[in-house]
Write a protein that holds these residues in place. Structure first.
Motif, mmCIF file in Angstrom:
data_model
loop_
_atom_site.group_PDB
_atom_site.id
_atom_site.type_symbol
_atom_site.label_atom_id
_atom_site.label_comp_id
_atom_site.label_asym_id
_atom_site.label_seq_id
_atom_site.Cartn_x
_atom_site.Cartn_y
_atom_site.Cartn_z
ATOM 1 N N UNK A 31 -7.814 -12.263 2.828
ATOM 2 C CA UNK A 31 -7.893 -10.515 2.672
ATOM 3 C C UNK A 31 -6.398 -10.372 1.812
ATOM 4 N N UNK A 32 -6.357 -9.439 1.185
ATOM 5 C CA UNK A 32 -5.237 -8.901 0.674
ATOM 6 C C UNK A 32 -5.476 -7.447 0.897
ATOM 7 N N UNK A 33 -3.891 -6.890 0.590
ATOM 8 C CA UNK A 33 -3.922 -5.344 1.105
ATOM 9 C C UNK A 33 -2.652 -4.894 0.474
ATOM 10 N N UNK A 34 -2.856 -3.723 -0.379
ATOM 11 C CA UNK A 34 -1.762 -2.987 -1.174
ATOM 12 C C UNK A 34 -1.584 -1.638 -0.496
ATOM 13 N N UNK A 35 -0.460 -1.573 -0.320
ATOM 14 C CA UNK A 35 0.031 -0.103 -0.051
ATOM 15 C C UNK A 35 1.011 0.638 -0.671
ATOM 16 N N UNK A 36 0.898 1.886 -1.035
ATOM 17 C CA UNK A 36 1.835 2.577 -1.837
ATOM 18 C C UNK A 36 2.058 3.836 -0.860
ATOM 19 N N UNK A 37 3.513 4.082 -0.767
ATOM 20 C CA UNK A 37 3.829 5.210 0.057
ATOM 21 C C UNK A 37 4.989 6.362 -0.645
ATOM 22 N N UNK A 38 4.620 7.700 -0.502
ATOM 23 C CA UNK A 38 5.515 8.694 -0.812
ATOM 24 C C UNK A 38 6.007 9.397 0.430
ATOM 25 N N UNK A 39 7.168 9.415 0.660
ATOM 26 C CA UNK A 39 7.706 10.067 1.718
ATOM 27 C C UNK A 39 6.984 9.630 3.044
ATOM 28 N N UNK A 40 6.165 10.291 3.582
ATOM 29 C CA UNK A 40 5.464 10.013 4.786
ATOM 30 C C UNK A 40 3.911 9.785 4.541
ATOM 31 N N UNK A 41 3.657 9.822 3.205
ATOM 32 C CA UNK A 41 2.106 9.563 3.027
ATOM 33 C C UNK A 41 2.016 8.103 2.516
ATOM 34 N N UNK A 42 0.927 7.459 2.841
ATOM 35 C CA UNK A 42 0.615 6.148 2.613
ATOM 36 C C UNK A 42 -0.886 5.815 2.169
ATOM 37 N N UNK A 43 -1.124 5.512 0.971
ATOM 38 C CA UNK A 43 -2.172 5.215 0.446
ATOM 39 C C UNK A 43 -2.656 3.381 0.695
ATOM 40 N N UNK A 44 -3.751 3.344 0.975
ATOM 41 C CA UNK A 44 -4.110 1.843 1.373
ATOM 42 C C UNK A 44 -5.318 1.280 0.713
ATOM 43 N N UNK A 45 -5.379 0.110 0.071
ATOM 44 C CA UNK A 45 -6.553 -0.591 -0.348
ATOM 45 C C UNK A 45 -6.568 -2.009 0.115
ATOM 46 N N UNK A 46 -7.683 -2.603 0.673
ATOM 47 C CA UNK A 46 -7.767 -3.893 0.983
ATOM 48 C C UNK A 46 -9.115 -4.535 0.780
ATOM 49 N N UNK A 47 -9.073 -5.832 0.449
ATOM 50 C CA UNK A 47 -10.115 -6.404 0.355
ATOM 51 C C UNK A 47 -10.318 -7.804 1.043
ATOM 52 N N UNK A 48 -11.443 -8.320 1.610
ATOM 53 C CA UNK A 48 -11.593 -9.475 2.235
ATOM 54 C C UNK A 48 -12.825 -10.224 1.946
ATOM 55 N N UNK A 49 -12.917 -11.483 2.301
ATOM 56 C CA UNK A 49 -13.962 -12.212 2.002
ATOM 57 C C UNK A 49 -14.299 -13.338 3.192
ATOM 58 N N UNK A 50 -15.323 -13.690 3.539
ATOM 59 C CA UNK A 50 -15.450 -14.770 4.512
ATOM 60 C C UNK A 50 -16.590 -15.601 3.818
ATOM 61 N N UNK A 51 -16.173 -16.927 4.263
ATOM 62 C CA UNK A 51 -16.960 -18.370 3.952
ATOM 63 C C UNK A 51 -18.360 -17.798 4.322
#
Length: 474
Positions: A332-352
């Motif tokens: 899995x991987x996750x990217x977070x972008x923050x501005x002041x006290x707001x957080x935008x998150x995107x993530x992806x995962x894959x299982x065998x």
């Protein structure tokens, strides 16, 4: 006629759920008021909504790291008056964690509706001594959960025993040998926090464990690289809704008594972290886990963090868990972008595609874990998008909210017929920044999940209302 009856049952279940939710919300508000009067006398399930990406810790960042003490001391004068006492008494800590929790889960399937519902109260009381001869200390934690509202036919909420009865247990009873200021040997019943062996503290009481471990640290995280490390042997677990300890192998699902060997380390350096942990249970399962994270300050007042995690699971020895050999993994991987006290998150995962992932001794540590679904079926791909905001800067001190959307899919034969599932999660919480209520945490969560497989849709609605107040007596 059968479809009409099923539809009527689902409609009644939905109406009952809405009535229960309204009643529970009112009860939570009343309970909050009571807690406030008494006081005048953790985007994962077990932790609060973070205000910045730097506060959004991964599971590896929390590993081998003791929880901070409560900010509020009800009787601070007691500690000051004991300054001349021996360290065994002077440095002792007594803490309370009061919790009230309502959970309502309604699953509407073609065969009918299933309801799990309870409102419980309890929490835990903890005491830890100071050091004796500068070398030895100990502690104990008493856990309990009592039903307030617990219909006998609506069990298996995880707040109480499966039959809706309360429980009480000495979940921790340990001794520590302080080999140095940064190296401890721990033996007995204790709480450990690692990705695949941890507290899973999202019900009334956490998982705790019986065994022994060595935990230590090197370096100074404030000025340069620092390492936290640990290792040991864990023989048994008290699961979060139980008052008895069972072997780690039986908790995983094997009909044999076996423990788990654990070893790992976490390196932190500024905004970067890197860690790996190994879990080995003879004849049961081997789990290897690694995770890395890097944070950075960006232009225009933005900040960001990129994280990745990987786990490999496979059978060991006599394959007593499933009766045959298996191997699987998840990335899995996750990217977070923050501005002041707001957080935008995107993530992806894959299982065998060969086998589903297992989480026998902890919560699911992957970024795509949600309130209802785990997205860990064989071959499952999952996406998550989320947005959270702490309203403190606009005058609503301590109030934060978040929304997340998850979507998963798999066509792996090991998962059965091709499947698509999604979930919406909503969260609102209040952590007042006011000394008499320091340590109070009110949280409301709602999840709506849909699973489509074999031309059939299963819908699950879940509501969680929690009141948590953590203080130390002195």
């Amino acid at each position: 006629m059968r479809h009409d009856r099923d539809g009527a049952e689902k409609g009644r279940a939905d109406r009952c759920r809405r009535r229960r939710a309204a009643a529970a919300l009112l009860a939570a508000v009343v309970a909050a008021g009571v807690a406030g009067e008494a006081a005048a006398q953790g985007f994962q399930q077990a932790v609060p909504i973070p205000s910045t990406t730097k506060q959004s810790l991964t599971t590896i960042e929390r590993s081998f790291n003791p929880a901070p003490p409560p900010a509020l001391a009800l009787f601070p004068d007691v500690h000051r008056e004991m300054q001349d006492a021996p360290a065994f008494f002077r440095d002792a800590r007594v803490e309370l964690n009061l919790r009230s929790y309502y959970r309502d889960n309604v699953k509407n399937a073609p065969t009918g509706a299933t309801v799990s519902e309870a409102w419980a109260t309890g929490g835990w009381a903890a005491i830890e001594t100071g050091r004796l001869f500068g070398l030895i200390s100990g502690g104990a934690v008493f856990y309990g959960s009592l039903p307030i509202y617990a219909p006998p036919d609506f069990g298996n909420t995880g707040l109480l025993k499966p039959d809706q009865q309360g429980y009480a247990v000495v979940g921790q009873l340990y001794g520590k040998l302080h080999l140095s200021d940064s190296l401890d040997f721990i033996a007995g019943r204790y709480l450990y926090d690692t990705p695949f062996l941890g507290p899973q503290d999202n019900r009334m009481t956490p998982n705790t464990f019986y065994g022994y471990a060595l935990q230590g640290s090197l370096g100074n995280p404030a000025s340069g690289p620092a390492v936290r490390y640990g290792g040991g042997y864990i023989a048994a677990i008290k699961q979060r809704d139980s008052d008895v300890f069972v072997s780690m192998a039986r908790a995983a699902g094997a009909d044999v008594d076996r423990g788990v060997g654990v070893a790992g380390a976490v390196l932190t350096w500024g905004a970067a972290s890197l860690g790996a942990i190994e879990y080995y249970a003879q004849d049961i399962i081997n789990i290897a886990y690694g995770e890395a994270k890097y944070g950075v300050d960006l232009p225009f007042g933005l900040d960001g963090a990129l994280a990745a995690q990987y786990a490999d699971q496979r059978s060991t020895g006599a394959n007593l868990l499933t009766g045959s050999a298996f191997a699987t993994d998840q990335f899995a991987t996750r990217l977070q972008l923050g501005y002041r006290t707001a957080i935008l998150t995107a993530a992806y995962s894959v299982v065998d595609p060969g086998f589903a992932m297992q989480s026998p001794w902890s919560a699911n540590p992957f970024y795509t874990d949600s309130l209802v679904l785990s997205f860990q079926r064989a071959g499952e791909n999952a996406l998550m998008f989320g947005l959270s905001y702490d309203f403190t800067p606009i005058g609503l001190d301590g109030i934060a909210a978040g929304i997340q959307y998850f979507n998963g899919w798999t066509s792996a034969p090991a998962a059965g017929a091709p499947l698509v599932e999604d979930e919406w999660d909503f969260r609102l919480e209040w952590r007042p920044d006011w000394k008499p209520l320091s340590g109070l945490w009110l949280s409301a969560r709602y999840g709506l999940a849909n699973t489509f497989q074999n031309n059939v849709t299963t819908r699950t609605d879940e509501i969680r209302l929690t009141l948590n107040w953590k203080v130390k007596l002195y």
